[in-house]
Motif scaffolding. Structure first.
Motif, PDB file in Angstrom:
ATOM      1  N   THR A 295      12.286   9.405  39.183  1.00  0.00           N
ATOM      2  CA  THR A 295      13.058  10.373  38.387  1.00  0.00           C
ATOM      3  C   THR A 295      13.930   9.631  37.373  1.00  0.00           C
ATOM      4  OG1 THR A 295      13.120  11.806  40.325  1.00  0.00           O
ATOM      5  CG2 THR A 295      14.601  12.349  38.511  1.00  0.00           C
TER       6      THR A 295
ATOM      7  N   SER B 229      22.709  15.579  27.889  1.00  0.00           N
ATOM      8  CA  SER B 229      22.384  14.725  29.044  1.00  0.00           C
ATOM      9  C   SER B 229      20.907  14.358  28.983  1.00  0.00           C
ATOM     10  CB  SER B 229      22.693  15.388  30.387  1.00  0.00           C
ATOM     11  OG  SER B 229      21.579  16.127  30.857  1.00  0.00           O
TER      12      SER B 229
ATOM     13  N   PHE C  65      13.872   9.945  33.234  1.00  0.00           N
ATOM     14  CA  PHE C  65      15.032  10.181  32.365  1.00  0.00           C
ATOM     15  C   PHE C  65      15.105   9.113  31.276  1.00  0.00           C
ATOM     16  CE2 PHE C  65      15.810  13.442  35.016  1.00  0.00           C
ATOM     17  CZ  PHE C  65      16.787  13.370  35.990  1.00  0.00           C
TER      18      PHE C  65
ATOM     19  N   SER D  30      13.017  15.543  33.297  1.00  0.00           N
ATOM     20  CA  SER D  30      12.161  14.744  34.170  1.00  0.00           C
ATOM     21  C   SER D  30      10.693  14.805  33.761  1.00  0.00           C
ATOM     22  CB  SER D  30      12.324  15.181  35.631  1.00  0.00           C
ATOM     23  OG  SER D  30      12.147  16.566  35.718  1.00  0.00           O
TER      24      SER D  30
ATOM     25  N   ARG E  92      18.778  14.617  31.563  1.00  0.00           N
ATOM     26  CA  ARG E  92      18.116  15.171  32.747  1.00  0.00           C
ATOM     27  C   ARG E  92      16.847  15.930  32.364  1.00  0.00           C
ATOM     28  NH1 ARG E  92      20.981  11.557  34.612  1.00  0.00           N
ATOM     29  NH2 ARG E  92      22.395  11.927  36.342  1.00  0.00           N
TER      30      ARG E  92
END
Lengths: 752, 554
Positions: A503, A471, A507, A475, A473
């Motif tokens: 955010t 993924s 990403f 940040s 994710r």
């Protein structure tokens, strides 16, 4: 391999290679057709001398050697060739470094002042390429056209520099010059396509536009100026060189000289030039054609146009000195010496490492359920894929070191050959990051104020050759110390309002910094291309890895009497699960349509749905309060153990998937393993899952509760028929890890 | 060959950049056509402050400045020059600071280099004597210099303060003499208010403008060999004062067609503009417009102009492909595409600040609508359609617009409400080449405008570079696109955003087929009408009216 297409350069260098005893040289038959390549051409004259099998030669000739990733072509190249000359093109450097086993000579001809090749390498090459530059340093050379180019470069460049001067070929035509055409020749190509040349053109018109003039140089886009003659046939060009009175050369670049002033000198045309540039380095500091300013240049040109014979003769008689250092015969010995150094280094090539690659599959946040399962499948795919390719790799599954999120039970199903390694995220300040990279020997530009690194309490995964982040994710930007690939499943923030812009941008930045981004559906591919703006060369579509579900019925749990019919709604608390519309649909189904089948709600934290304070779940509470049918028929069961869930599936009539949008859910596949059809929201990723797995799915519009309810009611009549269409186990198991592992390994291997 | 001279009357305001005006591009097309003619020559009359913008327009459009004459006062009004000088102070300060910084850095480096051997000797010496000697020397020098440095610094600071106070006193004195209104206006401007929003400034400017135009008109009077004058807009009532046959172009009067929408824009200033347009139309005798629809509905029905006083001259085809088509390579298509990618990437870098990584990737599919933001441009419905396409129909593509969202709160609010901030990009002040490249790379060009004066340029601009277009079904478009099936394929109801979305979705799925059809129609029906034809028709009218004598209105 001489992998360039510049016509004049090719003439000189192939001649030098021939003199050095190199009789077999491959030259590319394709080149990028862009407006900067108008001096390029193709020459197949040396193909016969290569003495290659015709199909091998055909394969080589078919490639674009400026961005070649054809494994078979590189296999042929590595078999036959030991040295490759390439240009300073980032894509070409990347692909040649990645695939060519021999010695690489990167030809460089100088940049505008203020720029350096070292900075461009840092800015334009991926991290994995820069690491390869370091690891394969012994077979990388920068072939400089001028000896002073290295003066502004950094250590790596200087240590790998080899002076290979570019000689000017051609006959001395001084005696042919007449100068009967009293106009200035100024060469300025690409006026309509490049702001840089447009600026040069504008300056020339401002300073000299009042004098009779001709502007030469290829013009990819027509310029509405009658003085701009663009490309002219050879005869007209020779006539211009013979008859035009004077050439003006504007450049003050120290590190580069264009070809046309040299051509003018060869043709005997007086050259007036501004000092401070490369011509000074070539001995032109005190020649009569040199000017300190454009004002002085203008004055001299006016004199020449008026026919000042003395000045014409003085300039013509002395300007040959500029050409001296560049004459082919003068450059040849130095070129040969440089080439000899390169040839000698070829024998010193270091063997490739036989160590198995190690890859860390990193789960960046506390994923559980389907997402964690996906990470484990990925790890398994890499192990399997590397084994299938005969390049067995070590794979480490990295997860957050948080006992509140992960217990040992979560990893019981991890294959034995995949090792687990917990970690915590550690943040480095910019200063710390600079030091860390210096220690690691990685050259990178650092623009952010903080960088993240996974801290395993040991080497921070520095023992791994590549990271595969499951993924996007991330940040805080990852410290660019290790190349990484990202597995991105979806861009939910494009469709659902749950992520703030900063955010989301973070990403996306992380994805752009990755070597490669892998996606598993066409839907997410389009999002990656359009929403994230990822370049296609970084974006890869890989097959979905479908989990293998155990469909063995649990005999111990057979109920004493048949249960009332029910269907299963799998969900969790996430926003995109469409709880409001689903609850509305259920209320309509029961209260207005007389729905007969009850609804069992399962999934992580699904038992909290009726009581949660989350804004998007409050409507469910309200609907439950006012709908009797809902209260009587909907049961929130929460997360079930695997066995209990299998029992539930076995007794159900169909699975209900009501989410609005995501990358698809494998709950429908799991249901199919248990012989259950599904009623699903209609969105692209679910269609792809259905098609890939040949599933029997009925569809509904997740935005329309009325339609959802009527589809629920319709399932009472359709479910049995759909059940008959559910595929058998063999079909369902066809998309497992074994089948698709090779595709994953291929993508990752190219980044190692 | 005898040369007929016709005039073009311009009265743009002091800060207008003609390159950013739609009229500017039309005007450029006419000038380009005229540059090729030997039998006519245009004289452009304009205020002094417009001359620079005119030359910039010519440069950006490739129009030779020798192709026309310019009538214009030689110098700008002194106060205007002062104001422009004051506006550039920030740039000057930054430039000075940069040069000063460079100079100090260089000087510092030279000093360091000069001192280096001595410093090294001092650090490495074994004997104490040199150390003591240097120490004493430094102390003596410091003792001598420091008082001067302190005094100098104090003088500089104090002097700076005194100079600043003197400037303020002088300004206050001048303002005191100029009057309370001017003082208040100056205060407003210094506080950051735009001059055009300060009534006193506007009033002063109007007086300056009037005086400038008086000078210009006297120059026009003296240019006796110009038989007729063309004015490209109805915004300038001063054109009615010309004592010469005048042809006024009225592209449209949007304020009357979108009365309620425009009532919220521009306040009374806009009303005053409308009154000016009314006066120009009332005082005019010869008009030209781009479509029969505007002639009949706007000029004749709304403003009562006699039908035979209005000529209709439709636009010529706007072809953008010469700006981006790369010649001289074996694969023109690939080379052109690569070039367009570079051009658009450059436009994105300069236009989008802050630039979000991947905002418009090299392969990103996008829709393109080139237009400023006005009420009739129907941008809100377009945004609704795009949101529907993305989140209900899962059609992935971004939207690129060229207007300025800061000038349109309604669009900003819609963008936020529909959560399209990441899906819509605003590329402003595009050059013609950048515009062409955007069209070329777009998946589809769109024009949802509720009203246009003639066939929207979108069609020819897009199709000329190989991109299909879908457009609003409005009278001027129906006038130009006569093929029934093509209408079905490319037109939508601009009041129905769902119809717009459906049309876009269909066009994306059938892009090649639509383009092929549009290309054929463009080649046979639209392209043959060039700007040379447009110029011919204008010249014919100017010749006709040039034989009349027209008195200025009382």
């Amino acid at each position: 391999m001489w992998l360039l297409n510049h016509s004049a350069l090719r003439r000189f260098e192939l001649d030098q290679l021939r003199r050095a005893g190199v009789t077999r040289v491959f030259t590319p038959k394709r080149f990028p057709y862009d407006e900067g390549n108008l001096s390029a051409s193709v020459d197949a004259a040396l193909d016969d001398a290569l003495d290659l099998a015709s199909e091998d030669l055909a394969r080589l000739n078919a490639q674009d050697w400026y961005a070649c990733e054809d494994a078979a072509a590189w296999e042929i190249a590595n078999r036959y060739f030991r040295i490759a000359f390439i240009g300073f093109f980032p894509r070409q450097i990347e692909t040649v470094l990645a695939h060519f086993d021999g010695t690489i000579v990167i030809r460089v001809f100088g940049l505008a002042s203020g720029e350096t090749y070292s900075a461009l390498l840092r800015e334009h090459l991926s991290l994995s390429t820069r690491i390869r530059l370091r690891e394969r340093a012994s077979r990388v050379w920068f072939g400089t056209a001028y000896s002073h180019l290295k003066d502004v470069e950094e250590r790596y460049f200087v240590e790998h520099e080899c002076f290979l001067p570019v000689g000017v070929l051609g006959d001395d035509k001084m005696a042919d010059w007449h100068g009967s055409d009293a106009r200035v020749l100024f060469v300025c190509p690409r006026i309509g396509t490049t702001p840089y040349f447009r600026g040069i053109y504008d300056n020339f018109k401002r300073e000299f536009g009042h004098l009779p003039h001709v502007i030469g140089g290829a013009q990819p886009i027509a310029v509405p100026d009658p003085a701009v003659i663009g490309y002219v046939p050879r005869e007209a060009h020779e006539r211009n060189m013979r008859e035009l009175r004077v050439m003006y050369y504007h450049s003050r670049e120290r590190n580069h000289v264009h070809y046309h002033p040299l051509e003018a000198i060869q043709a005997g045309m007086p050259l007036v030039y501004v000092g401070g540039g490369m011509l000074d380095e070539l001995g032109g500091r005190s020649l009569p054609g040199r000017c300190r300013s454009t004002t002085e240049a203008r004055a001299k040109i006016e004199r020449l146009l008026e026919g000042d014979r003395r000045l014409i003769d003085r300039i013509r008689k002395t300007q040959g000195a500029l050409l001296e250092p560049l004459l082919a015969e003068r450059c040849a010995p130095t070129w040969q010496q440089g080439f000899a150094r390169i040839v000698a280094s070829v024998k010193l090539r270091a063997p490739r490492s036989a160590r198995a690659s190690r890859i860390a599959v990193i789960v960046p946040v506390g994923y559980r359920g389907g997402s964690l399962r996906g990470a484990k499948l990925l790890a398994q795919a890499l192990v399997e894929g590397s084994r299938q390719a005969g390049q067995p790799a070590d794979v480490v599954l990295a997860h957050l070191d948080d006992k509140g999120v992960y217990t040992d039970d979560e990893f019981k199903d991890l294959p034995a050959h995949v090792r687990r390694r917990p970690y915590r995220w550690k943040t480095l300040s910019r200063e710390e990051a600079v030091r860390a990279l210096a220690y690691a020997g990685v050259d990178a530009n650092l623009h952010e104020s903080a960088y993240a690194i996974p801290d395993d309490g040991a080497t921070n995964f520095d023992d791994c050759d590549l990271w595969l982040i499951v993924s996007d994710r991330v940040s805080i930007p990852l410290l660019p110390v290790k190349p990484y690939v990202m597995m991105v499943y979806d861009y939910l923030q494009r469709y659902e309002d749950f992520l703030d812009l900063p955010t989301s941008h973070a990403f996306l930045r992380a994805q752009h910094a990755a070597e490669r981004v892998l996606v598993t559906t066409d839907f997410t591919y389009a999002d990656a291309r359009d929403f994230a703006g990822l370049p296609l060369r970084k974006l890869r579509r890989v097959p979905m890895l479908v989990p293998q579900f155990d469909a063995t019925p649990d005999a111990s749990a057979t109920p004493d009497k048949p249960l009332p019919p029910y269907f299963i709604w799998t969900t969790n608390l996430a926003l995109h699960k469409n709880h409001h519309n689903a609850a509305s649909a259920l209320a309509i189904y029961y209260d207005e349509l007389g729905g007969r089948w009850s609804c069992k709600v399962t999934g992580v934290e699904s038992d909290r749905i009726p009581t949660s304070e989350l804004p998007h779940l409050k409507p469910v509470r309200e609907i439950r309060a006012r709908s009797r049918g809902f209260r009587r028929n909907v049961e929130f069961m929460g997360e079930l153990h695997e066995r209990a869930y299998r029992r539930l599936l076995a007794g159900g009539r169909f699975l209900w998937h009501a989410g609005r949008v995501d990358n698809g859910t494998f709950s429908v596949v799991e249901a199919a393993h248990a012989g259950l059809p599904a009623l699903s929201s209609d969105y692209p990723a679910m269609r792809e899952i259905a098609a890939t797995n040949s599933l029997a799915i009925a569809w509904m519009d997740p935005h329309d509760p009325e339609q959802m309810a009527s589809q629920l009611k319709a399932m009472e009549a359709r479910a049995d028929a759909l059940r008959a269409q559910v595929p058998d186990s063999a079909t369902l198991e066809a998309n497992g890890v074994e089948r698709h592992a090779a595709a994953y390994w291929r993508e990752v291997r190219e980044c190692l | 060959m005898p040369v007929s001279r016709f005039g073009i009357y311009l009265a743009y305001g002091a800060t207008v950049d003609m390159r950013a005006e739609g009229l500017g591009r039309l005007f450029a097309a006419l000038l380009m056509a005229a540059a090729k003619r030997d039998d006519i020559r245009f004289v452009i009359a304009c205020p002094s402050w417009t001359r620079e913008s005119l030359m910039q327009l010519c440069e950006s459009e490739g129009i030779p400045t020798t192709a026309f004459d310019v009538l214009s006062p030689a110098r700008k009004p002194a106060l205007l020059r002062l104001y422009e000088h004051w506006r550039r102070r920030g740039r000057r300060r930054r430039r000075r600071a940069r040069w000063f910084g460079l100079y100090m850095a260089r000087a510092g480096a030279l000093v360091q280099r000069a001192l280096f051997p001595w410093r090294r000797r001092l650090i490495t010496t074994r004997s104490m004597a040199p150390v003591l000697a240097v120490g004493m020397l430094v102390a003596v020098v410091a003792a001598l210099i420091v008082p001067f440095v302190v005094l100098g610094s104090a003088l500089r600071r104090g002097g700076g303060r005194v100079w600043s106070k003197l400037q303020k006193l002088a300004l206050r004195g001048w303002l005191a003499m100029a009057g309370k209104d001017v003082r208040r206006a100056a205060g407003d401007i210094l506080a950051g208010r735009a001059p055009k929003d300060v009534p006193t400034v506007v009033s002063l400017y109007r007086q300056m403008e009037e005086a400038e135009l008086d000078v210009l008109h006297r120059m026009i009077e003296r240019a006796g060999d110009v038989s007729a004058w063309y004015c490209p807009t109805a915004f300038w009532p001063s054109v009615s004062k010309l004592d010469r046959p005048r042809l006024i172009c009225v592209p449209d009067v949007l304020l009357s067609d979108f009365a309620a929408s425009f009532s919220a824009i521009g306040g009374d200033r806009m009303l005053e503009t409308f009154r000016q347009i009314e006066r120009v139309i009332a005082d005019g005798q010869h008009f030209v417009t781009y479509s029969a629809h505007v002639k009949n509905e706007t000029l004749v029905r709304r403003f009562g102009v006699a039908p035979d006083a209005v000529d209709v001259i439709p636009h010529g085809a706007v072809r953008l492909e010469p700006l981006i088509t790369i010649v001289g390579t074996p694969d023109q298509r690939a080379a052109t595409e690569a070039f367009c990618h570079d051009v658009v990437a450059s436009a994105v870098r300069t236009s989008l600040t802050p630039l979000r990584v991947g905002a418009l990737g090299e392969a990103t599919r996008f829709l393109f609508y080139a237009s400023q933001f006005r009420p009739q441009k129907n941008v809100v419905n377009l945004l609704r359609a795009c949101e529907h396409l993305l989140r209900r129909r899962f059609v992935s593509c971004k939207l690129v617009l060229t207007g300025n969202p800061d000038l349109s709160p309604e669009i900003g609010e819609c963008l936020s409400r529909l959560r399209l901030q990441e899906e819509v990009l605003f590329l402003q002040r595009l050059s013609s080449q950048q515009l062409a490249a955007c069209y070329r790379l777009a998946a589809l060009a769109i024009n949802p405008s509720l009203f246009e004066g003639g066939l929207p340029f979108t069609f020819s601009e897009a199709v000329s570079v190989g991109t299909p277009a879908v457009m609003a079904r409005i009278p001027v478009t129906l006038d130009a696109i006569r093929d029934e099936e093509l209408r079905e394929w490319m037109l939508f109801d601009p009041y129905d955003w769902k119809d717009m979305a459906a049309r876009i979705e269909w066009a994306l799925a059938n892009r090649d087929m639509l383009l092929q059809r549009q290309r054929a129609y463009f080649d046979t029906t639209i392209a043959p009408r060039s700007w040379d034809h447009v110029l011919d028709e204008h010249v014919a009218i100017l010749r006709r009216i040039g034989t009349e004598r027209t008195a200025a209105p009382a």
